[in-house]
Write a protein that holds these residues in place. Structure first.
Motif, PDB file in Angstrom:
ATOM      1  N   HIS A  26       0.864  -1.174   0.000  1.00 42.92           N
ATOM      2  CA  HIS A  26       0.000   0.000   0.000  1.00 42.92           C
ATOM      3  C   HIS A  26       0.899   1.222   0.000  1.00 42.92           C
ATOM      4  O   HIS A  26       1.786   1.353   0.848  1.00 42.92           O
ATOM      5  N   ASP A  27       0.699   2.080  -0.967  1.00 42.10           N
ATOM      6  CA  ASP A  27       1.390   3.369  -1.017  1.00 42.10           C
ATOM      7  C   ASP A  27       0.519   4.293  -1.851  1.00 42.10           C
ATOM      8  O   ASP A  27       0.253   3.991  -3.016  1.00 42.10           O
ATOM      9  N   PRO A  28       0.044   5.370  -1.252  1.00 40.59           N
ATOM     10  CA  PRO A  28      -0.868   6.252  -1.981  1.00 40.59           C
ATOM     11  C   PRO A  28      -0.207   6.963  -3.163  1.00 40.59           C
ATOM     12  O   PRO A  28      -0.894   7.514  -4.018  1.00 40.59           O
ATOM     13  N   TYR A  29       1.118   6.935  -3.221  1.00 38.77           N
ATOM     14  CA  TYR A  29       1.835   7.656  -4.267  1.00 38.77           C
ATOM     15  C   TYR A  29       2.470   6.751  -5.322  1.00 38.77           C
ATOM     16  O   TYR A  29       3.074   7.246  -6.269  1.00 38.77           O
ATOM     17  N   VAL A  30       2.369   5.441  -5.146  1.00 35.25           N
ATOM     18  CA  VAL A  30       2.985   4.496  -6.078  1.00 35.25           C
ATOM     19  C   VAL A  30       1.890   3.589  -6.652  1.00 35.25           C
ATOM     20  O   VAL A  30       1.469   2.641  -6.001  1.00 35.25           O
ATOM     21  N   ARG A  47      -6.742   0.575   5.786  1.00 32.69           N
ATOM     22  CA  ARG A  47      -7.425  -0.076   6.912  1.00 32.69           C
ATOM     23  C   ARG A  47      -7.885  -1.489   6.536  1.00 32.69           C
ATOM     24  O   ARG A  47      -7.680  -2.440   7.297  1.00 32.69           O
ATOM     25  N   ASP A  48      -8.463  -1.632   5.356  1.00 33.30           N
ATOM     26  CA  ASP A  48      -8.895  -2.959   4.898  1.00 33.30           C
ATOM     27  C   ASP A  48      -7.703  -3.894   4.730  1.00 33.30           C
ATOM     28  O   ASP A  48      -7.773  -5.074   5.096  1.00 33.30           O
ATOM     29  N   ALA A  49      -6.618  -3.370   4.188  1.00 32.43           N
ATOM     30  CA  ALA A  49      -5.422  -4.193   3.990  1.00 32.43           C
ATOM     31  C   ALA A  49      -4.874  -4.682   5.320  1.00 32.43           C
ATOM     32  O   ALA A  49      -4.489  -5.849   5.450  1.00 32.43           O
ATOM     33  N   LEU A  50      -4.839  -3.817   6.314  1.00 33.71           N
ATOM     34  CA  LEU A  50      -4.323  -4.201   7.629  1.00 33.71           C
ATOM     35  C   LEU A  50      -5.209  -5.247   8.304  1.00 33.71           C
ATOM     36  O   LEU A  50      -4.732  -6.012   9.146  1.00 33.71           O
ATOM     37  N   ASP A  51      -6.469  -5.306   7.928  1.00 35.60           N
ATOM     38  CA  ASP A  51      -7.381  -6.314   8.473  1.00 35.60           C
ATOM     39  C   ASP A  51      -7.233  -7.668   7.781  1.00 35.60           C
ATOM     40  O   ASP A  51      -7.675  -8.676   8.312  1.00 35.60           O
ATOM     41  N   ARG A  52      -6.623  -7.691   6.588  1.00 33.36           N
ATOM     42  CA  ARG A  52      -6.548  -8.921   5.800  1.00 33.36           C
ATOM     43  C   ARG A  52      -5.210  -9.652   5.883  1.00 33.36           C
ATOM     44  O   ARG A  52      -5.102 -10.781   5.425  1.00 33.36           O
ATOM     45  N   CYS A  64      -0.286  10.679   5.512  1.00 34.08           N
ATOM     46  CA  CYS A  64      -1.655  10.140   5.512  1.00 34.08           C
ATOM     47  C   CYS A  64      -1.779   8.860   6.344  1.00 34.08           C
ATOM     48  O   CYS A  64      -2.884   8.386   6.574  1.00 34.08           O
ATOM     49  N   TYR A  65      -0.679   8.303   6.811  1.00 32.14           N
ATOM     50  CA  TYR A  65      -0.729   7.112   7.647  1.00 32.14           C
ATOM     51  C   TYR A  65      -0.933   7.544   9.106  1.00 32.14           C
ATOM     52  O   TYR A  65       0.017   7.846   9.829  1.00 32.14           O
ATOM     53  N   GLY A  71      -1.821   1.821  14.707  1.00 32.24           N
ATOM     54  CA  GLY A  71      -1.795   1.233  16.042  1.00 32.24           C
ATOM     55  C   GLY A  71      -2.949   0.294  16.336  1.00 32.24           C
ATOM     56  O   GLY A  71      -2.853  -0.553  17.202  1.00 32.24           O
ATOM     57  N   GLN A  72      -4.052   0.431  15.598  1.00 29.43           N
ATOM     58  CA  GLN A  72      -5.217  -0.428  15.810  1.00 29.43           C
ATOM     59  C   GLN A  72      -5.273  -1.589  14.829  1.00 29.43           C
ATOM     60  O   GLN A  72      -6.269  -2.300  14.768  1.00 29.43           O
ATOM     61  N   ALA A  73      -4.207  -1.798  14.089  1.00 31.41           N
ATOM     62  CA  ALA A  73      -4.191  -2.879  13.103  1.00 31.41           C
ATOM     63  C   ALA A  73      -4.418  -4.226  13.778  1.00 31.41           C
ATOM     64  O   ALA A  73      -3.925  -4.479  14.869  1.00 31.41           O
ATOM     65  N   ARG A  74      -5.171  -5.088  13.116  1.00 31.34           N
ATOM     66  CA  ARG A  74      -5.411  -6.444  13.592  1.00 31.34           C
ATOM     67  C   ARG A  74      -4.134  -7.280  13.465  1.00 31.34           C
ATOM     68  O   ARG A  74      -3.847  -8.153  14.256  1.00 31.34           O
ATOM     69  N   CYS A  75      -3.343  -6.960  12.463  1.00 31.20           N
ATOM     70  CA  CYS A  75      -2.129  -7.721  12.190  1.00 31.20           C
ATOM     71  C   CYS A  75      -0.966  -7.221  13.046  1.00 31.20           C
ATOM     72  O   CYS A  75      -1.040  -6.167  13.670  1.00 31.20           O
TER      73      CYS A  75
END
Length: 92
Positions: A26-30, A47-52, A64-65, A71-75
């Motif tokens: 994930h990179d908003p600029y790449v 957020r969705d990526a961190l949940d998967r 933007c991060y 800090g609330q990532a499931r992973c």
């Protein structure tokens, strides 16, 4: 498009792929990122990526991060930038 010439992401992804790990980014600029000529899947929503995923590695400290999102990532989150705070965060 962002300048990715000096990022450690390509080396990190190469090592993970060699170990048999499924890698996405994930990179908003790449918008596109390839390793060894193979494009990696891009996660559109952080957020969705961190949940998967099982593990995420923060290599770039984009404004933007948000600390709260990271800090609330499931992973488990390996933070090389010292940005995140949370029970599943490991600072490297």
């Amino acid at each position: 498009m962002a300048d990715i010439r000096e990022t450690p992401a390509r080396q990190v992804a190469t090592g993970l792929l060699a170990a048999g790990v499924e890698v996405s980014y994930h990179d908003p600029y790449v918008p596109e990122f390839t390793v060894g000529g193979t494009p990696l899947p891009r996660a559109e929503n952080l957020r969705d990526a961190l949940d998967r995923v099982d593990v995420a590695i923060l290599l770039q400290d984009h404004a933007c991060y948000a600390r709260e999102t990271l800090g609330q990532a499931r992973c488990a989150l390996l933070d090389t930038r010292g940005k995140a705070v949370g029970r599943r965060v490991t600072l490297l």
